[in-house]
Design an enzyme around this catalytic site. Structure first.
Site, PDB file in Angstrom:
ATOM      1  CB  SER A 181      22.295  54.845  47.254  1.00  0.00           C
ATOM      2  OG  SER A 181      23.384  54.023  46.875  1.00  0.00           O
TER       3      SER A 181
ATOM      4  CE  LYS B 163      20.407  52.653  49.434  1.00  0.00           C
ATOM      5  NZ  LYS B 163      20.967  51.577  50.203  1.00  0.00           N
TER       6      LYS B 163
ATOM      7  CG  HIS C  41      20.475  50.854  45.023  1.00  0.00           C
ATOM      8  ND1 HIS C  41      21.368  50.507  46.022  1.00  0.00           N
ATOM      9  CD2 HIS C  41      21.177  51.659  44.176  1.00  0.00           C
ATOM     10  CE1 HIS C  41      22.537  51.067  45.790  1.00  0.00           C
ATOM     11  NE2 HIS C  41      22.444  51.776  44.673  1.00  0.00           N
ATOM     12  CG  ASN C  42      21.045  48.245  49.256  1.00  0.00           C
ATOM     13  OD1 ASN C  42      21.039  49.280  48.587  1.00  0.00           O
ATOM     14  ND2 ASN C  42      21.465  48.221  50.493  1.00  0.00           N
TER      15      ASN C  42
ATOM     16  CD  GLU D 285      25.214  47.815  47.413  1.00  0.00           C
ATOM     17  OE1 GLU D 285      24.635  48.903  47.326  1.00  0.00           O
ATOM     18  OE2 GLU D 285      25.627  47.351  48.496  1.00  0.00           O
TER      19      GLU D 285
HETATM   20  C1  6PG Z   1      24.411  52.304  49.478  1.00  0.00           C
HETATM   21  C2  6PG Z   1      24.787  50.958  50.022  1.00  0.00           C
HETATM   22  C3  6PG Z   1      24.735  50.972  51.501  1.00  0.00           C
HETATM   23  C4  6PG Z   1      25.489  49.830  52.137  1.00  0.00           C
HETATM   24  C5  6PG Z   1      24.916  48.493  51.844  1.00  0.00           C
HETATM   25  C6  6PG Z   1      25.834  47.392  52.304  1.00  0.00           C
HETATM   26  O1  6PG Z   1      23.502  52.330  48.674  1.00  0.00           O
HETATM   27  O2  6PG Z   1      25.035  53.288  49.859  1.00  0.00           O
HETATM   28  O3  6PG Z   1      23.934  49.997  49.529  1.00  0.00           O
HETATM   29  O4  6PG Z   1      23.404  51.069  51.852  1.00  0.00           O
HETATM   30  O5  6PG Z   1      26.807  49.847  51.724  1.00  0.00           O
HETATM   31  O6  6PG Z   1      23.699  48.421  52.495  1.00  0.00           O
HETATM   32  O7  6PG Z   1      25.056  46.301  52.481  1.00  0.00           O
HETATM   33  P1  6PG Z   1      25.607  44.944  53.034  1.00  0.00           P
HETATM   34  O8  6PG Z   1      26.347  45.274  54.313  1.00  0.00           O
HETATM   35  O9  6PG Z   1      24.418  44.122  53.266  1.00  0.00           O
HETATM   36  O10 6PG Z   1      26.540  44.429  52.001  1.00  0.00           O
END
Ligand code: 6PG
Length: 499
Positions: free
Chosen positions: A151, A206, A209-210, A213
């Protein structure tokens, strides 16, 4: 080989110049293959080389291979066979190719050139069940397959990502010092790298995590919407409020991103870029995997799921415009106290962020209990303290909470986290009530509050659900006053008044 060039400095010279020097003291010139040199892969290559790794790189575009080989002082391979041949056994090859079919294609091309004891690391955003499948498949040839959640985007790959590694501990062990060296640093200086567990745990963590996010971004978006569209603040005032919050208990990478958004003006029009952006958010699927996983493991993670639904709703732009024209907008003129709303939003956002993190850790705990990965939630929280997209000052108390309560069912049992919820409780209700009363959709604020309320309600509504299941399906129920499973002889339907 396309090119072989000595790096700008020998390993010993480089050693003395770099922060990750500890690594070089114990390892000499480790060789690693790297396939996939897009922005992420090329930046990771530079980061690895900058910390003393000796790379053999390959990309489908020969010119890219040559450029990255030259940049990193590594060896550029003409194809995967040459890449494998240039690595000493046991070989380790890092894949930085897009998730899905490209990973399977890379594995298929590499496999004939690898042997027992070799390892492949997938550093992409792969679906964890794909990772589990690939692990089982490659294990038949004695090849280790490890899934790394990486990430921090392109900049993180170059300067220090957060890395959630999953897979065989012995296969990973020789490389731990290197990955610790290239990883981001947490505020206490420790490396944001951990082997979080066996199997597909790295990619699962991960994905969670997303999911977090998505939910934290949704909460920030709802907050901005309430300030701007409900309270009617101008951009400058709203921006200053965000900037102030970003220096306090709400400090996080995503808050910083939001402030950057609000500070950015269109060079042509001079107007704020945010006001020109279509209110539709795209997604690549990791949030949906997390929501699906919550359902699969039977975990309540409503805000992680709501954040995905909210993006889907945002995608219905034409339909929303059409219905607004047909029915009129849901939003009503604000009839409340602007300053009270502003005051309420900070503690409400903080409390909701805590609830989202709690959902994420509950999901990790439940998945781990079923899959047997051996995930230590403290390691996960500690890795998330730096480099990753959800890094925030909350991760420090969350890591402490995980030590006692991280294996489930909820870290909200922790006194310090609960105090954050309690401190935001009244404000949070005020925000949701104001939003609902004025027709503003707040899926993340609302679902997170309902989640916490559900968790702290000893007696919920599910007695009625259990009873109805027995009425129509004889599914049985448990009783408060005696053990065992029970059925009732239900009364016949009779709508006549009884009162
Ligand atoms: C990270 C982010 C990266 C990406 C997302 C965007 O941890 O660096 O999460 O993996 O920016 O996957 O996800 P979306 O395009 O689904 O918003």
């Amino acid at each position: 080989m396309l090119s072989t060039r000595a790096g700008p400095a020998g390993p010993e010279e480089a050693l003395s110049r770099r922060a990750g020097a500890r690594y070089h003291a114990t390892m000499s010139n480790p060789k690693l293959g790297l396939i996939g040199l897009g922005v992420m892969g090329a930046n990771l290559a530079r980061n690895l080389a900058g910390h003393g790794a000796s790379l053999v790189v390959y990309d489908a575009a020969a010119s890219t291979t040559e450029r990255v080989a030259a940049d990193t002082g590594g060896v550029g391979a003409a194809d995967v066979a040459a890449l494998a041949a240039a690595l000493p056994a046991p070989r380790t090859v890092f894949l930085m190719v897009p998730a899905g079919a490209p990973v399977d294609a890379a594995i298929a091309s590499l496999r004939p050139h690898l042997g027992r004891g070799d390892a492949i690391i997938d550093g992409g955003n792969s679906f964890y069940l794909d990772t589990a499948r690939r692990q089982a498949d490659l294990a038949r040839d004695g090849i280790h397959f490890m899934g790394f959640g990486v990430s921090g985007g392109a900049e993180g790959a170059r300067l220090g990502p957060a890395i959630m590694a999953g897979g065989d501990a012995d296969a990973l062990a020789p490389h731990v010092p290197l990955f610790e060296a290239i990883a981001a640093r947490a505020p206490d200086g420790s490396a944001c790298f951990a082997r979080v567990g066996s199997g597909a745990s790295g990619h699962f963590v991960k994905a969670v995590h997303n999911g977090i996010e998505y939910a934290h971004m949704q909460l920030i978006a709802e907050t901005w919407h309430l300030l701007r569209r409900l309270a009617g603040l101008d951009l400058a005032r709203g921006r200053d409020i965000f900037a102030t919050w970003s220096r306090g208990p709400l400090s996080s990478f995503l808050m910083e991103c939001a402030v950057r958004v609000l500070d950015t003006r269109d060079p042509e029009t001079g107007a704020a870029v945010i006001d020109a952006i279509v209110d539709t958010a795209e997604q690549k699927g990791t949030g949906q995997w997390t929501a699906n996983a919550a359902l699969r493991y039977g975990v309540a993670a409503p805000t992680l799921a709501e954040a995905v639904h909210a993006r889907c709703l945002s995608g219905l732009k034409d339909e929303r415009m059409a219905l607004e024209a047909l029915l009129g907008p849901s939003t009503m003129p604000f009839a409340g106290d602007v300053e009270a709303l502003v005051r309420a939003l900070e503690p409400a956002l903080l409390a909701a962020n805590v609830a989202v993190l709690a959902q994420g850790f509950s999901l990790i705990a439940a998945a781990d209990a079923e899959e047997g990965w051996g995930v230590d939630p403290v390691n996960v929280a500690r890795v998330w303290r730096g480099g990753c997209i959800i890094r925030s000052s909350l991760l420090e108390p969350v890591a402490v909470a995980c030590a006692r309560f991280g294996r489930g069912p909820t870290i909200l049992r922790d006194h310090d986290l609960w105090k954050l919820i309690e401190a935001g409780d009244a404000a949070w209700r005020q925000v949701v009530v104001m939003a609902v009363a004025h027709g503003i959709p707040v899926p993340a604020f609302g679902s997170a509050l309902t989640y916490v309320d559900g968790l702290r309600t000893g007696r919920l509504w599910a007695d009625m659900i259990a009873a109805q299941r027995d009425v129509f399906g004889e599914h049985g129920f448990t009783r408060l006053d005696r053990p065992g499973r029970h059925h009732a002889t239900w009364a016949p339907y009779d709508p006549a008044p009884r009162g």
